[in-house]
Design a protein around this motif. Sequence first.
Motif, mmCIF file in Angstrom:
data_model
loop_
_atom_site.group_PDB
_atom_site.id
_atom_site.type_symbol
_atom_site.label_atom_id
_atom_site.label_comp_id
_atom_site.label_asym_id
_atom_site.label_seq_id
_atom_site.Cartn_x
_atom_site.Cartn_y
_atom_site.Cartn_z
ATOM 1 N N ARG A 1 -22.508 -30.043 -3.733
ATOM 2 C CA ARG A 1 -21.062 -29.868 -3.549
ATOM 3 C C ARG A 1 -20.447 -29.157 -4.748
ATOM 4 N N ARG A 2 -20.832 -29.541 -5.943
ATOM 5 C CA ARG A 2 -20.259 -28.939 -7.136
ATOM 6 C C ARG A 2 -20.637 -27.461 -7.255
ATOM 7 N N VAL A 3 -21.880 -27.148 -6.947
ATOM 8 C CA VAL A 3 -22.312 -25.749 -7.008
ATOM 9 C C VAL A 3 -21.527 -24.911 -6.004
ATOM 10 N N HIS A 4 -21.364 -25.433 -4.797
ATOM 11 C CA HIS A 4 -20.633 -24.695 -3.758
ATOM 12 C C HIS A 4 -19.179 -24.464 -4.180
ATOM 13 N N MET A 5 -18.519 -25.508 -4.671
ATOM 14 C CA MET A 5 -17.105 -25.388 -5.042
ATOM 15 C C MET A 5 -16.918 -24.428 -6.213
ATOM 16 N N LEU A 6 -17.800 -24.511 -7.207
ATOM 17 C CA LEU A 6 -17.687 -23.619 -8.359
ATOM 18 C C LEU A 6 -17.960 -22.180 -7.966
ATOM 19 N N ARG A 7 -18.916 -21.981 -7.079
ATOM 20 C CA ARG A 7 -19.236 -20.616 -6.648
ATOM 21 C C ARG A 7 -18.067 -19.992 -5.882
ATOM 22 N N VAL A 8 -17.481 -20.746 -4.968
ATOM 23 C CA VAL A 8 -16.345 -20.225 -4.202
ATOM 24 C C VAL A 8 -15.170 -19.909 -5.129
ATOM 25 N N ALA A 9 -14.878 -20.832 -6.055
ATOM 26 C CA ALA A 9 -13.775 -20.603 -6.993
ATOM 27 C C ALA A 9 -14.042 -19.384 -7.863
ATOM 28 N N THR A 10 -15.290 -19.206 -8.282
ATOM 29 C CA THR A 10 -15.645 -18.049 -9.109
ATOM 30 C C THR A 10 -15.472 -16.754 -8.330
#
Length: 320
Positions: free
Chosen positions: A41-50
């Motif tokens: 979940r954290r990887v997905h959220m950080l990637r989308v935000a980036t």
Amino acid sequence: MVLPAIPGNAQTQAAVDDAWYAQLRSWRIQLEACAQKASRRRVHMLRVATLRLLSSSCQMLSPPVKSPASHAARRWTRQAEKLRQVLSHVREFDVYRSRLTSLRAGLDVPSATRLHTNREILRQIDRLDARLKQHRRGAADRLTARIVKGLPRLREASDAMERAMRAAPAQCAEQSIASGIAALMADFPEPDASNLHDLRKRIKALRYTAEAAGPSDMRTRRLLRTLRAMQTAIGTWHDWDDLARKARQLLRDQSAPISLIALLDEIAAEWLERATGVCKRSRAKLDRLWRETERTPATMGKLPVQRAVDARATRMQRRA
């Protein structure tokens, strides 16, 4: 942020600005969380935000003039691009495993036909998933190490970009969206397997630009629906196609007459046909939207002002 005086747009633009600053602050929080544990979940959220912030920062680079804002955006972009690449490498293993889980759910049922065939493929799925899990663990370790090492630079670059954004002039989003549609139509006249992935990147960048414009009219909502449909169809095909290639790499000793790889190839081929069909139908909708924009540009005046996006923004689910 210093904005041109446009009657009726001040409140809307202020809301858009506030949302952007909130997104940047959220990105910093997600960055630190991912440094502690790179969960799915954290990887997905950080990637989308980036990805979203990369799209916004590219707007700072058009036109390519020397200014504190463009310098800050360029500096942050360099750091964020490196982060995005490492994030994408981890994210792809999460996507592979998610697709395998959905495939297993369709095969591992008592009522399934060709039960013997299904059991053999399930064994191959388990082997492939175990290897993907191992590779994912290594990729996550490299990601957290990379974030921890680069965290001071990323924080400093994002702080500098935030300060620069508050002093940067804004331009109209209408021009960015209209030119984005025109470029999409011209650069991808015939969507096929050779260009679908590049097309999806362009769609995502254009979608982020339209979403960042804040409150939208009916035409912009139609645009967003069309772009999301294309992005979803292409993304699903790309996931299965990539998974089939990865399976070939990790199951090189595959000699069983019943092959998971053959099944993945078949699923990817089906989704390729669906994706190209969706894109061809959607191109007709985009063409109508573009022509309407050309005829009556004033009707898009409700869009708030913001920085224009240049071609570099296209290098970048509600799905990412």
